[in-house]
Design a protein around this motif. Structure first.
Motif, PDB file in Angstrom:
ATOM      1  N   HIS A  99      79.268  34.481  40.203  1.00 25.36           N
ATOM      2  CA  HIS A  99      77.967  34.843  40.769  1.00 25.36           C
ATOM      3  C   HIS A  99      77.049  33.636  40.667  1.00 25.36           C
ATOM      4  CE1 HIS A  99      79.060  39.061  41.039  1.00 25.36           C
ATOM      5  NE2 HIS A  99      79.617  38.916  39.843  1.00 25.36           N
ATOM      6  N   ILE A 100      76.105  33.567  41.582  1.00 19.94           N
ATOM      7  CA  ILE A 100      75.180  32.434  41.600  1.00 19.94           C
ATOM      8  C   ILE A 100      73.753  32.936  41.405  1.00 19.94           C
ATOM      9  CG2 ILE A 100      74.884  32.452  44.118  1.00 19.94           C
ATOM     10  CD1 ILE A 100      74.919  29.326  43.895  1.00 19.94           C
ATOM     11  N   LEU A 101      72.992  32.186  40.651  1.00 19.77           N
ATOM     12  CA  LEU A 101      71.571  32.467  40.513  1.00 19.77           C
ATOM     13  C   LEU A 101      70.864  31.782  41.679  1.00 19.77           C
ATOM     14  CD1 LEU A 101      71.206  31.837  36.680  1.00 19.77           C
ATOM     15  CD2 LEU A 101      71.418  34.042  37.861  1.00 19.77           C
ATOM     16  N   LEU A 102      70.139  32.543  42.458  1.00 21.49           N
ATOM     17  CA  LEU A 102      69.550  32.024  43.694  1.00 21.49           C
ATOM     18  C   LEU A 102      68.631  30.827  43.472  1.00 21.49           C
ATOM     19  CD1 LEU A 102      68.803  35.334  45.605  1.00 21.49           C
ATOM     20  CD2 LEU A 102      70.721  33.766  45.907  1.00 21.49           C
ATOM     21  N   HIS A 103      67.975  30.770  42.347  1.00 22.46           N
ATOM     22  CA  HIS A 103      67.043  29.672  42.114  1.00 22.46           C
ATOM     23  C   HIS A 103      67.733  28.380  41.648  1.00 22.46           C
ATOM     24  CE1 HIS A 103      67.582  31.371  38.087  1.00 22.46           C
ATOM     25  NE2 HIS A 103      67.258  30.176  37.642  1.00 22.46           N
ATOM     26  N   CYS A 104      69.033  28.422  41.404  1.00 19.95           N
ATOM     27  CA  CYS A 104      69.688  27.233  40.852  1.00 19.95           C
ATOM     28  C   CYS A 104      69.954  26.149  41.887  1.00 19.95           C
ATOM     29  CB  CYS A 104      70.983  27.610  40.138  1.00 19.95           C
ATOM     30  SG  CYS A 104      72.387  27.864  41.224  1.00 19.95           S
ATOM     31  N   LEU A 105      70.113  26.495  43.155  1.00 23.39           N
ATOM     32  CA  LEU A 105      70.481  25.485  44.154  1.00 23.39           C
ATOM     33  C   LEU A 105      69.406  24.419  44.373  1.00 23.39           C
ATOM     34  CD1 LEU A 105      72.548  27.513  46.746  1.00 23.39           C
ATOM     35  CD2 LEU A 105      73.347  25.900  45.022  1.00 23.39           C
ATOM     36  N   PRO A 106      68.128  24.770  44.506  1.00 24.99           N
ATOM     37  CA  PRO A 106      67.134  23.697  44.640  1.00 24.99           C
ATOM     38  C   PRO A 106      67.125  22.768  43.419  1.00 24.99           C
ATOM     39  CG  PRO A 106      66.181  25.789  45.286  1.00 24.99           C
ATOM     40  CD  PRO A 106      67.525  26.093  44.684  1.00 24.99           C
ATOM     41  N   MET A 107      67.288  23.336  42.244  1.00 19.25           N
ATOM     42  CA  MET A 107      67.317  22.530  41.026  1.00 19.25           C
ATOM     43  C   MET A 107      68.566  21.644  41.003  1.00 19.25           C
ATOM     44  SD  MET A 107      67.035  23.705  37.009  1.00 19.25           S
ATOM     45  CE  MET A 107      67.929  25.184  37.364  1.00 19.25           C
ATOM     46  N   LEU A 108      69.690  22.182  41.423  1.00 21.70           N
ATOM     47  CA  LEU A 108      70.928  21.407  41.476  1.00 21.70           C
ATOM     48  C   LEU A 108      70.800  20.248  42.460  1.00 21.70           C
ATOM     49  CD1 LEU A 108      73.917  20.962  40.740  1.00 21.70           C
ATOM     50  CD2 LEU A 108      74.489  22.614  42.547  1.00 21.70           C
ATOM     51  N   ILE A 109      70.228  20.501  43.628  1.00 23.95           N
ATOM     52  CA  ILE A 109      70.057  19.434  44.625  1.00 23.95           C
ATOM     53  C   ILE A 109      69.168  18.319  44.070  1.00 23.95           C
ATOM     54  CG2 ILE A 109      69.030  18.870  46.858  1.00 23.95           C
ATOM     55  CD1 ILE A 109      70.035  21.641  47.788  1.00 23.95           C
ATOM     56  N   ARG A 110      68.064  18.698  43.436  1.00 25.45           N
ATOM     57  CA  ARG A 110      67.172  17.677  42.843  1.00 25.45           C
ATOM     58  C   ARG A 110      67.900  16.857  41.783  1.00 25.45           C
ATOM     59  NH1 ARG A 110      63.594  21.987  43.019  1.00 25.45           N
ATOM     60  NH2 ARG A 110      63.837  22.377  40.781  1.00 25.45           N
ATOM     61  N   THR A 111      68.690  17.533  40.956  1.00 25.09           N
ATOM     62  CA  THR A 111      69.424  16.847  39.903  1.00 25.09           C
ATOM     63  C   THR A 111      70.460  15.886  40.474  1.00 25.09           C
ATOM     64  OG1 THR A 111      69.120  18.739  38.418  1.00 25.09           O
ATOM     65  CG2 THR A 111      70.883  17.182  37.861  1.00 25.09           C
ATOM     66  N   LEU A 112      71.202  16.316  41.473  1.00 26.97           N
ATOM     67  CA  LEU A 112      72.215  15.455  42.089  1.00 26.97           C
ATOM     68  C   LEU A 112      71.569  14.277  42.826  1.00 26.97           C
ATOM     69  CD1 LEU A 112      74.703  18.120  43.508  1.00 26.97           C
ATOM     70  CD2 LEU A 112      75.011  16.677  41.489  1.00 26.97           C
ATOM     71  N   GLN A 113      70.438  14.494  43.439  1.00 31.85           N
ATOM     72  CA  GLN A 113      69.751  13.411  44.127  1.00 31.85           C
ATOM     73  C   GLN A 113      69.218  12.360  43.160  1.00 31.85           C
ATOM     74  OE1 GLN A 113      66.980  15.742  46.455  1.00 31.85           O
ATOM     75  NE2 GLN A 113      68.184  15.422  48.310  1.00 31.85           N
ATOM     76  N   ALA A 114      68.871  12.800  41.965  1.00 34.41           N
ATOM     77  CA  ALA A 114      68.349  11.863  40.959  1.00 34.41           C
ATOM     78  C   ALA A 114      69.472  10.996  40.443  1.00 34.41           C
ATOM     79  CB  ALA A 114      67.702  12.627  39.797  1.00 34.41           C
TER      80      ALA A 114
END
Length: 114
Positions: A99-114
């Motif tokens: 299962h995925i937490l809906l709010h995790c994807l924006p945070m994941l994208i920011r982290t990967l971009q950093a």
């Protein structure tokens, strides 16, 4: 191969139709809000149950890309194929029963971009 994107979530599956629909429903909702960065793909390892119908439901709605192996290649090769067939900068092999937490994807994208 899929089109190039920043992050591709790939779901390997085999005979998991009974739970796959809820997993793909959650993922497609999460991915659609981040579609500029994320794509969704399912690789079916030659399932013999209703997995193809479940995948077809989301495929027809343009919510994912799907591949089906001609034969069952086993777990390790299936996971390796998820990564090897992606054109994305990042690949997340996502369990078909996770299962995925809906709010995790924006945070994941920011982290990967950093």
């Amino acid at each position: 191969m899929t089109s190039s994107c920043f992050l591709e979530i790939v779901v390997p599956t085999y005979n998991r139709a009974s739970i796959l629909h809820s997993t793909l429903k959650e993922l497609s909702a999460a991915v659609s809000s981040q579609s500029d960065f994320i794509s969704l793909r399912v690789i079916d390892n030659c399932s013999t149950d209703a997995t193809s119908s479940v995948v077809g439901y989301f495929l027809e709605r343009g919510l994912l890309v799907a591949q089906r192996n001609k034969e069952n290649i086993g777990l390790i090769k299936k996971i390796a194929k998820c990564i090897a067939t992606s054109n994305a900068e990042w690949v997340w092999v996502f369990g078909d029963d996770d299962h995925i937490l809906l709010h995790c994807l924006p945070m994941l994208i920011r982290t990967l971009q950093a």
